[in-house]
Design an enzyme around this catalytic site. Structure first.
Site, PDB file in Angstrom:
ATOM      1  N   GLY A 326      12.417   9.011   1.225  1.00 47.63           N
ATOM      2  CA  GLY A 326      11.794  10.032   0.402  1.00 47.63           C
ATOM      3  C   GLY A 326      10.511   9.521  -0.243  1.00 47.63           C
ATOM      4  O   GLY A 326       9.797   8.673   0.306  1.00 47.63           O
ATOM      5  N   SER A 327      10.247   9.989  -1.429  1.00 45.67           N
ATOM      6  CA  SER A 327       8.972   9.656  -2.093  1.00 45.67           C
ATOM      7  C   SER A 327       8.900   8.223  -2.602  1.00 45.67           C
ATOM      8  O   SER A 327       7.823   7.790  -3.040  1.00 45.67           O
ATOM      9  CB  SER A 327       8.722  10.631  -3.252  1.00 45.67           C
ATOM     10  OG  SER A 327       8.516  11.941  -2.763  1.00 45.67           O
ATOM     11  N   THR A 328      10.006   7.484  -2.564  1.00 50.85           N
ATOM     12  CA  THR A 328       9.924   6.063  -2.926  1.00 50.85           C
ATOM     13  C   THR A 328       9.053   5.290  -1.932  1.00 50.85           C
ATOM     14  O   THR A 328       8.652   4.157  -2.198  1.00 50.85           O
ATOM     15  CB  THR A 328      11.320   5.417  -2.991  1.00 50.85           C
ATOM     16  OG1 THR A 328      11.953   5.513  -1.706  1.00 50.85           O
ATOM     17  CG2 THR A 328      12.197   6.115  -4.030  1.00 50.85           C
ATOM     18  N   TYR A 329       8.762   5.924  -0.795  1.00 51.16           N
ATOM     19  CA  TYR A 329       7.918   5.317   0.237  1.00 51.16           C
ATOM     20  C   TYR A 329       6.437   5.417  -0.121  1.00 51.16           C
ATOM     21  O   TYR A 329       5.601   4.688   0.431  1.00 51.16           O
ATOM     22  CB  TYR A 329       8.183   6.052   1.545  1.00 51.16           C
ATOM     23  CG  TYR A 329       7.907   5.305   2.825  1.00 51.16           C
ATOM     24  CD1 TYR A 329       8.272   3.978   2.991  1.00 51.16           C
ATOM     25  CD2 TYR A 329       7.309   5.951   3.905  1.00 51.16           C
ATOM     26  CE1 TYR A 329       8.051   3.313   4.185  1.00 51.16           C
ATOM     27  CE2 TYR A 329       7.084   5.299   5.115  1.00 51.16           C
ATOM     28  CZ  TYR A 329       7.453   3.981   5.247  1.00 51.16           C
ATOM     29  OH  TYR A 329       7.242   3.321   6.436  1.00 51.16           O
ATOM     30  N   LYS A 330       6.078   6.305  -1.040  1.00 50.87           N
ATOM     31  CA  LYS A 330       4.670   6.616  -1.296  1.00 50.87           C
ATOM     32  C   LYS A 330       3.863   5.444  -1.855  1.00 50.87           C
ATOM     33  O   LYS A 330       2.697   5.268  -1.469  1.00 50.87           O
ATOM     34  CB  LYS A 330       4.564   7.834  -2.206  1.00 50.87           C
ATOM     35  CG  LYS A 330       4.988   9.120  -1.510  1.00 50.87           C
ATOM     36  CD  LYS A 330       4.992  10.319  -2.446  1.00 50.87           C
ATOM     37  CE  LYS A 330       5.442  11.581  -1.725  1.00 50.87           C
ATOM     38  NZ  LYS A 330       5.574  12.736  -2.627  1.00 50.87           N
TER      39      LYS A 330
END
Length: 650
Positions: A326-330
């Site tokens: 999810g957005s923890t990859y951003k």
């Protein structure tokens, strides 16, 4: 007429008979003497050896298994002494009648009988098979006075493994179990079977398996004189066994227990790492199980309950479970954009709430979008549109090449068996797996941690720790030091860094400070309100099921197990990071609602010593006092030459 006997003739016959008898007797004695000479002279060596073999026996002396402690000296795996009732099948005339007779002296439960039959099938005829384990003193006394009635039945003192904290850190410790035929074959192939003479148990999973060689020790043997009935008369010589090495884990078991309590009844995983060393401070998989159930052979009913539980308590989620990040990859995508030159810090985009590619619209989580967005704002407000465009502009292969050194989709090398690799997609990966070319429309979703991306929580925590450590990669590990059982010298398992990821300092600082703003002004500001330290973090929400084009996600309309996963990654303090965390709450929804509060409470406890109000102090394991700590040998840390070898950079 009187018959006159020929006395001379009779005398001659008598003498002949005496001579024949004498020759016969002498011949018999000659045969006996010849036989005696043959046995006593020519066969002396053979019979002497047989006599010695009957009189002298080698009794294996298994070593005591090494103990396992947490980083603060709290005992996590110990050995307790107890008596067992064992049968030697080859010396027992009738097994069932003997068991029935024994059951009239001590209680033999149906579970005892089932375990005995299962172990009997797996054992060799020469093995003693336990019928009842951990006898009470009263049971030992009753059996001892009746012992003469049961040939082939023995009462033996053995050391049993015990995990005093039960389910706490069960997926880290693992458990031991009876040595199976498969274990014996493996040990024989590795030429280690002789070292297990007299041993009955071996590590099955977790640290107990990974460090089996160190924990087991070295077997010894007693040379004993035995009677004709097989009883030991005296010990002639002794080669003492060498106990197994003790392990000091990197785990802080109080932090571990707190994290487990914070999950409650929810499913999920959490990994906390000390960035500068790679020490794993907490390694949580929820739900868990009690490893003590497996030591003596788990009951079929208990095994069925664990194995068929839909919550999968036996699954090691941080190690084996793979999830879209999810957005923890951003934050990592932001670094990829900066380092590759795809974006500059000042460059902005207009975020209308979607990214249009052909006829497909990739939607942002915020309808209407976030307006004008630069890189820093893209992290703080978690703009999906920004990273759809970044991913499309970079292409999947450049993303893959940047993410690989961070450990995404790679084995971290943690000291546990059966680690999952996960999936870090690339065009070559798709061609190999699906025999299909990569399509441009598959790239945008990669930028927001969706699509083919599938990583373990361990990989996410490892990457977060590397980010906190300025790109210096430390191999994550659960065993901090190995203690020699004789000298008590300790050596570190991971004394040096693995490699470094080249990053520009200004790029790294920009991303890290943007993550700090996430906790101050962004999506996790509520969870991290009024902290006494600055923490950098990023929330994430990962889809479990796909949503049709134009349809909005509504958690109330889907079953609980189809709801989004809640993710969060963070490290603290910002300037001198001491702890990095990645956490997922399965089907927990928005990352700031379920996962971020867990991380906040862990940081407060680890950095400030503050215990959450809803967790009682007595639920956490007790730390050793000063007197107990003095009994633990001082560290004599010696570098491990094998561990110091620098691995090749991926």
């Amino acid at each position: 007429m009187v018959e006159v006997r020929d006395t001379g003739k009779d005398l001659r016959q008598l003498r002949l008979r005496l001579a024949v008898a004498m020759v016969f007797v002498i011949s018999c004695f000659g045969v006996l003497v010849a036989r005696f000479v043959y046995l006593q002279v020519y066969r002396y060596a053979d019979f002497h050896a047989q006599a010695e073999e009957n009189r002298i026996a080698l009794v294996p002396a298994p070593p005591s298994r090494g103990l396992i402690f947490d980083r603060n000296g709290v005992l996590l795996a110990e050995n307790v002494s107890a008596y067992t009732l064992e049968l030697l099948p080859k010396r027992v005339a009738g097994l069932e009648p003997t068991i029935e007779a024994l059951s009239r002296i001590v209680e033999i439960t149906p579970r005892d009988r089932r375990r005995f039959r299962r172990l009997l099938e797996d054992s060799r005829s020469a093995d003693s098979v336990p019928l009842k384990v951990r006898l009470s003193d009263e049971e030992v006394a009753r059996l001892a006075v009746q012992r003469f009635r049961f040939p082939g039945v023995e009462i033996r003192a053995r050391l049993f493994r015990n995990y005093p904290l039960g389910e706490t850190a069960a997926h880290v410790l693992g458990h031991i179990g009876r040595i199976s035929p498969e274990d014996k074959r493996r040990l024989e192939e590795e030429e280690r079977l002789s070292n297990y003479a007299g041993s009955t148990h071996i590590g099955k999973i977790g640290i107990e398996l990974s460090y089996e060689t160190a924990l087991h020790g070295r077997a010894g043997a007693d040379e004993v004189e035995v009677s004709a009935g097989g009883r030991v008369v005296r010990t002639l010589s002794r080669t003492p066994p060498v106990p197994g090495s003790n392990l000091v884990l990197s785990i802080d078991v109080r932090l571990q227990k707190l994290a487990e309590e914070l999950f409650g009844e929810r499913r999920g995983a959490l990994v906390a790492i000390e960035p500068g060393t790679g020490d794993v401070l907490a390694f949580v998989s929820k739900p868990s199980f009690d490893p003590n159930l497996f030591i003596d052979g788990i009951d079929p009913q208990a095994w069925q309950a664990l194995n068929e539980d839909p919550d999968k308590p036996l699954l090691n989620r941080p190690l084996r479970g793979t999830y879209p990040p999810g957005s923890t990859y951003k934050p990592f995508m932001a670094l990829a954009a900066l380092e590759s030159g795809t974006r500059t810090p000042q460059e902005t985009i207009s975020d209308p709430g979607y990214f249009q590619l052909g006829n497909h619209r990739f939607r942002d989580s915020k309808p209407g979008g976030h307006g004008t967005v630069d890189l820093r704002k893209s992290i703080v407000v978690s703009s999906d549109t920004y990273y759809y465009k970044v991913a499309f502009d970079m292409g999947v292969d450049r993303i893959h090449d940047f993410m690989k050194p961070w450990g995404f989709g790679q084995l971290t090398g943690i000291d546990l068996e059966h680690e999952a690799t996960g999936i870090l997609p690339s065009s070559a990966w798709k061609l190999k797996r699906y025999k299909q070319k990569w399509l441009p429309g598959e790239t945008p979703s990669i930028g927001i941690g969706q699509g083919y991306n599938a990583f373990t929580i361990l990989q996410l925590a490892h990457a977060t720790a590397t980010l906190a450590n300025d790109g210096i990669v430390m191999k994550p590990h659960l065993v901090q030091t190995i203690e020699d059982p004789l000298s008590h010298a300790r050596r570190r398992t991971v004394p040096t860094e693995s490699y470094r990821i080249p990053l520009r300092r200004d790029h790294l600082d920009l991303v890290r400070h943007a993550m700090a703003d996430v906790n101050r002004f962004g999506t996790s500001r509520v969870a991290f309100a009024n902290t006494e330290y600055v923490a950098a973090g990023k929330t994430g929400t990962a889809q479990v099921i796909g949503i049709k084009q134009g349809e909005r996600y509504d958690a109330r309309r889907v079953s609980e197990r189809h709801r989004d996963h809640s993710l969060f990654m963070a490290f603290a303090p910002l300037d001198e990071p001491k702890i990095a965390v990645a956490v997922i709450v399965e089907n927990g929804g928005f990352g700031a609602q379920a996962a971020a509060p867990i991380a906040r409470k862990l940081f407060d406890f680890y950095l400030l010593g503050k215990l959450p109000k809803d967790v009682r102090e007595d639920l956490l394991p007790r730390l050793l006092d000063e007197a107990e700590l003095r009994d633990i040998p001082e560290d004599i840390v010696e570098p491990d030459p094998a561990a110091a070898t620098e691995p090749a950079r991926p």
